[in-house]
Design an enzyme around this catalytic site. Structure first.
Site, PDB file in Angstrom:
ATOM      1  N   HIS A 358      -4.120  14.785   8.543  1.00 55.69           N
ATOM      2  CA  HIS A 358      -3.051  14.403   7.607  1.00 55.69           C
ATOM      3  C   HIS A 358      -2.812  12.913   7.519  1.00 55.69           C
ATOM      4  O   HIS A 358      -1.798  12.484   6.986  1.00 55.69           O
ATOM      5  CB  HIS A 358      -1.730  15.040   8.030  1.00 55.69           C
ATOM      6  N   LYS A 550      11.960  10.409   1.284  1.00 56.86           N
ATOM      7  CA  LYS A 550      10.852  10.553   2.235  1.00 56.86           C
ATOM      8  C   LYS A 550      11.278   9.906   3.538  1.00 56.86           C
ATOM      9  O   LYS A 550      12.252   9.160   3.570  1.00 56.86           O
ATOM     10  CB  LYS A 550       9.578   9.907   1.696  1.00 56.86           C
ATOM     11  N   ARG A 551      10.508  10.173   4.604  1.00 59.18           N
ATOM     12  CA  ARG A 551      10.789   9.500   5.849  1.00 59.18           C
ATOM     13  C   ARG A 551      10.761   7.992   5.651  1.00 59.18           C
ATOM     14  O   ARG A 551      10.028   7.483   4.803  1.00 59.18           O
ATOM     15  CB  ARG A 551       9.748   9.912   6.897  1.00 59.18           C
ATOM     16  N   LYS A 556       5.554   3.138   3.562  1.00 59.21           N
ATOM     17  CA  LYS A 556       6.072   3.787   2.347  1.00 59.21           C
ATOM     18  C   LYS A 556       6.848   2.803   1.471  1.00 59.21           C
ATOM     19  O   LYS A 556       7.104   3.081   0.310  1.00 59.21           O
ATOM     20  CB  LYS A 556       6.956   4.979   2.722  1.00 59.21           C
ATOM     21  N   THR A 658       4.045  14.680  -0.734  1.00 54.72           N
ATOM     22  CA  THR A 658       4.320  15.957  -1.407  1.00 54.72           C
ATOM     23  C   THR A 658       5.604  15.886  -2.225  1.00 54.72           C
ATOM     24  O   THR A 658       5.782  16.668  -3.151  1.00 54.72           O
ATOM     25  CB  THR A 658       4.402  17.123  -0.400  1.00 54.72           C
ATOM     26  N   LYS A 662       6.735  17.652  -5.886  1.00 51.06           N
ATOM     27  CA  LYS A 662       8.004  18.361  -6.100  1.00 51.06           C
ATOM     28  C   LYS A 662       8.764  17.735  -7.255  1.00 51.06           C
ATOM     29  O   LYS A 662       9.322  18.439  -8.116  1.00 51.06           O
ATOM     30  CB  LYS A 662       8.858  18.309  -4.819  1.00 51.06           C
TER      31      LYS A 662
HETATM   32  O1  73E Z   1       1.074  11.898   3.397  1.00 52.29           O
HETATM   33  C1  73E Z   1       1.762  12.837   4.198  1.00 52.29           C
HETATM   34  C2  73E Z   1       1.288  14.244   3.805  1.00 52.29           C
HETATM   35  O2  73E Z   1       1.686  14.539   2.492  1.00 52.29           O
HETATM   36  C3  73E Z   1       1.466  12.594   5.672  1.00 52.29           C
HETATM   37  O3  73E Z   1       1.990  11.322   6.046  1.00 52.29           O
HETATM   38  C4  73E Z   1       2.108  13.676   6.515  1.00 52.29           C
HETATM   39  O4  73E Z   1       1.562  14.948   6.092  1.00 52.29           O
HETATM   40  C5  73E Z   1       1.867  15.279   4.747  1.00 52.29           C
HETATM   41  C6  73E Z   1       1.315  16.665   4.461  1.00 52.29           C
HETATM   42  O5  73E Z   1      -0.073  16.649   4.408  1.00 52.29           O
HETATM   43  C7  73E Z   1       1.857  13.472   7.968  1.00 52.29           C
HETATM   44  N1  73E Z   1       2.723  13.744   8.951  1.00 52.29           N
HETATM   45  C8  73E Z   1       2.124  13.429  10.105  1.00 52.29           C
HETATM   46  N2  73E Z   1       0.925  12.968   9.844  1.00 52.29           N
HETATM   47  N3  73E Z   1       0.755  12.989   8.501  1.00 52.29           N
HETATM   48  C9  73E Z   1       2.703  13.558  11.442  1.00 52.29           C
HETATM   49  C10 73E Z   1       2.093  12.978  12.546  1.00 52.29           C
HETATM   50  C11 73E Z   1       2.647  13.105  13.792  1.00 52.29           C
HETATM   51  C12 73E Z   1       3.828  13.815  13.965  1.00 52.29           C
HETATM   52  C13 73E Z   1       4.436  14.396  12.874  1.00 52.29           C
HETATM   53  C14 73E Z   1       3.884  14.273  11.613  1.00 52.29           C
END
Ligand code: 73E
Length: 814
Positions: A358, A550-551, A556, A658, A662
């Site tokens: 991810h 978003k976070r 970002k 995402t 939405k």
């Molecule tokens: O871009 C997003 C993505 O849409 C990405 O940053 C996020 O996953 C979403 C779903 O695919 C994400 N979260 C984490 N890594 N990528 C993550 C890593 C460590 C702990 C918690 C979350």
């Protein structure tokens, strides 16, 4: 909608059931029931309406003995269950009537439904959207996760700064959950290993923890399938309660081990897209994995013998590296416990696991110190070494004499303290690896996992993320859902989102456009009521609703959004209305508690909001509302109201995103960079319907590679200079602003200043477009009509076809 295969209840029946549950489960009557009693009884009543379907699903799965998808994820953001389950069980209208007949306000009861915040952000919500789509697509699937006692913290602002409060989400009990103590598992940690001949060993753990599962129902929409998500809670094994200590009066010591076991599932790590590398985190990961694998094997054995069929009946999807310790764990079970030869065990393992990555951010790539693994999971470390040894022999045979390649591919990172690279272990132990958007999957194979992609190109896939149209349209935006259903004739489109294409012609219908605008306005009114009560900001329901949810993370670039707000403020103050339309700038999002740089941006955003909202010259044009405690429930309120979706990350940094999907599906137009899934959104909605600005990933990487002097932008751009000056010592001065600006002018890691002018000019084009409401509405409708691709049903279809090779098993009808 496709008729759900069950008999509809009448309001009187629901009333009867509700009163029954009130008496039996709560020991009370409607006259003396508290709102909580009513909520719990209602939840049980609704749950009962899914049970027959669940039982029928289980029976169909048992008979078909199909290949199952097991989704392993450390996080799930399920959102509230009541509204969803009312709609999915077809009891929403009758339950409302029943409550009203009893003199109960349905809204008051519904407000007590608590969202289980068992995740941080996009990754956890994606897991929930995929489970929803799996059930809706009749795919036999189980989600496995951790039942954290405390979910993601609740966010408050104190003096504009984020303060965190614990989220004791299940304090009143979670009526959606079935405990299943019969299926408990014993999980070992620490201890030592003894060789047992060949590649086998015996591991004697030093500590045992009990994993107790409970499950929640995951109903499909418009179908008979109800799958489950199984969540594990850690408890002390009875033997860890030391009665001899207790007898000797050492109460603290006696309960210590007991308490320690419970802490494993006590709290979710509140870090998104970063890794902390704490021992408890690794314990959580192994706990999840060990419990789930045993449960998967238990389920497999209900219908199958031996190991030959295992990889035909089981596919385990690893949601990022968090559950990757499952790979050595399965090897350990097969080799040490089941006595399989290493090669056979490896062949099974490599056919069972698939891995979703991810991220591209280096700080998010998990690695664990070898020393920690040796202590906590000694046998797993041995197995990892052996996996690596065999793998590197293959590499050496393929690329003779290429020592550098061996170093790049190795599961073990050398240099200083040895560490285990979990992403490498994931790739080596899986049959498929996927990124989460087209650009991300490409960049993965070109950068982060390049050496792997060169060696095993056929293993790499792209599966672009998607979102549940049920959650984000049907549940969140009933107004727009009704309007679309009226046009398309029924609600079938919610299971077949490509049908939104039929709205294309509606963009040309002035009457439809007027209705569309009325829905959006109504949603903005609802949001305005919330903003007033929760943030004390009064929003104009006719203003452009400009949303960034978003976070908080530097990449970002919420800071870029704030700088533009300051630009607008300055323009309005000096009477220059270029790019000015009435706007509500809405922020939502949490920062990891220890992420100070992100928290500084947050404080600045709140400071700017306070000054802007209080200024009578500015307030008629511009309001800023930072809505506290962004979560799925708040998202369901904010997203339907949005007109503009801010997707402004530095290109090459956001894996997918995402909220972009939405918001697009709720009729917001996007302003964004060519990052993550924005690229695919723009491809689909058309360049005319997407406000593009800034560097692309290649340009951004090139600028970062060379000498970059952010101060030049400050010196050359008057508006930028004024905005930054207003932050240090000006009206927007706040704690940490000097640090923030210092970083911006000297390093600017995420190239905020380089993209500033393009962003501001692009926002001027947005304002221009908003002035023509008819044309804006046409674009909004076209955006929705062309966004069907972003349904999580399509995502699940892609996984089924390209990776899982599973078929639907529709349960019988009643
Ligand atoms: O871009 C997003 C993505 O849409 C990405 O940053 C996020 O996953 C979403 C779903 O695919 C994400 N979260 C984490 N890594 N990528 C993550 C890593 C460590 C702990 C918690 C979350």
């Amino acid at each position: 909608m496709t008729q759900v295969s069950h008999v509809r209840a009448t309001p009187t029946e629901i009333e009867f059931e509700l009163l029954g549950n009130l008496a039996r489960a709560r020991g009370t009557t409607v006259e003396s029931a508290s709102a909580q009693d009513l909520y719990q009884a209602l939840a049980l009543t609704v749950r009962d309406h899914l049970i027959d379907r669940y039982i029928r699903t289980t029976k169909a799965h048992y008979e078909a003995n199909p290949r199952f998808v097991y989704y392993l994820s450390a996080e799930y953001m399920l959102g509230r269950q009541l509204g969803q389950n009312l709609l999915y069980s077809g009891t929403a209208d009758v339950a409302r009537s029943a409550l009203e007949a009893l003199g109960v306000d349905p809204a008051e009861v519904a407000a007590l439904d608590v969202e289980p915040g068992l995740g941080n952000g996009g990754l956890g919500r994606l897991a929930a959207c995929l489970l929803d789509a799996l059930a809706t697509s009749d795919i036999p699937a189980v989600g496995y996760g951790i039942r954290y006692d405390f979910g993601i913290f609740k966010q408050e602002f104190r003096g504009g700064a984020q303060a965190e409060r614990p989220d004791d989400w299940a304090y009143y009990g979670n009526p959606w959950e079935f405990r299943a103590p019969d299926d408990q598992q014993h999980i070992g940690f620490y201890g030592s290993t003894e060789p047992a001949g060949g590649n086998r060993a015996v591991w004697t753990p030093g500590e045992t923890v009990l994993g107790e599962p409970s499950h929640m129902l995951v109903p499909g929409y418009g179908t008979g399938t109800v799958n489950i998500i199984r969540l594990w809670r850690a408890r002390s094994a009875p033997e860890s309660f030391d009665l001899s200590q207790f007898g000797a009066g050492r109460y603290g010591e006696a309960v210590e081990a007991m308490v320690r076991s419970g802490t494993i599932s006590a709290v979710l790590y509140p870090d998104d897209s970063t890794e902390l590398g704490r021992e408890l985190r690794l314990k959580q990961q192994y706990f999840l994995v060990a419990c789930s694998l045993r449960d998967i094997i238990r389920r497999y054995r209900l219908r199958n013998d031996g190991w030959d069929a295992f990889a035909d009946k089981v596919v385990i999807q690893l949601n990022d590296t968090h559950p990757v310790i499952a790979i050595p764990e399965l090897m350990r079970i097969l080799v040490d416990e089941e006595g399989l030869a290493w090669e056979q065990a490896w062949s099974i393992t490599r056919r069972v696991f698939a891995y979703t990555c991810h991220t591209l951010l280096p700080e998010a790539l998990e690695t664990w110190p070898v020393g920690l693994l040796r202590r906590l999971l000694p046998r797993h470390l041995e197995i990892i070494y052996l996996i690596n040894h065999v793998f590197l022999q293959e590499v050496a045979a393929l690329y003779p004499g290429d020592a550098d390649r061996l170093r790049r591919l190795s599961i073990i990172e050398e240099g200083g303290e040895q560490r285990v690279r979990m992403a490498h272990l994931a790739v080596v132990g899986s049959f498929a690896v996927n990124g989460v958007a087209a650009l991300h999957s490409r960049l993965l194979t070109e950068t982060t996992l390049r050496a792997f992609a060169e060696m095993m190109p056929r293993q790499f896939h792209n599966v672009t993320n998607g979102i549940s149209p049920r959650r984000f349209l049907l549940v969140a935006n009933p107004g727009l859902t009704r309007l679309i259903s009226a046009r398309l004739g029924g609600t079938d489109w919610l299971r077949d989102l490509d049908r939104l294409a039929e709205l294309e012609a509606a963009a040309g219908d002035p009457d439809f456009r007027a209705r569309w605008r009325a829905v959006k306005r109504r949603n903005r009114q609802d949001l305005a009521a919330h903003a007033l009560s929760e943030a004390g900001v009064s929003l104009d329901p006719d203003a452009l609703c400009d949303v960034m949810i978003k976070r908080f993370h530097e990449y970002k670039r919420q800071l870029l959004r704030v700088l533009h707000v300051i630009v607008l403020y300055h323009r309005i103050k000096r009477g220059d209305l270029t790019g000015v339309v009435r706007r509500s700038v809405v922020f939502g999002g949490k920062a990891a508690p220890g992420y100070h740089a992100a928290k500084r941006v947050m404080l600045l955003a709140n400071t700017v909001a306070e000054v802007v909202n209080a200024d009578p010259d500015v307030a008629p044009y511009l309001k800023v509302a930072f809505l506290p405690d962004y979560n799925v429930t708040r998202a369901e309120l904010i997203i339907p109201a949005a007109d503009l979706s801010e997707q402004i990350s530095l290109a090459g940094k956001e894996a997918s995103g995402t909220s972009n999907m939405k918001l697009a599906l709720n009729g917001a137009l996007t302003i964004g960079t060519l990052d993550g899934a924005n690229v695919e959104i723009r491809d689909r909605v058309g360049a005319d319907n997407f406000f593009l600005f800034g560097m692309d990933a290649t340009e951004a990487a090139a600028l970062r590679a060379g000498p970059y002097n952010p101060r030049t932008y400050y010196e050359l751009d008057e508006e930028l200079r004024a905005a930054i000056d207003a932050v240090v010592g000006g009206p927007f001065a706040c704690e940490g602003a000097d640090l923030l600006v210092g970083e911006l002018l000297t390093r600017d890691e995420y190239l905020t200043l380089a993209d500033f002018r393009a962003y501001v000019d692009c926002q001027d084009r947005v304002a221009e477009a908003w002035r023509d409401q008819e044309e804006w509405t046409r674009r909004s409708i076209r955006n929705v009509a062309r966004s069907g691709f972003f349904s999580s049903d399509r995502t699940v279809q892609d996984y089924c076809r390209d990776i899982w090779r599973v078929e639907p098993v529709p349960p019988g009808r009643d």
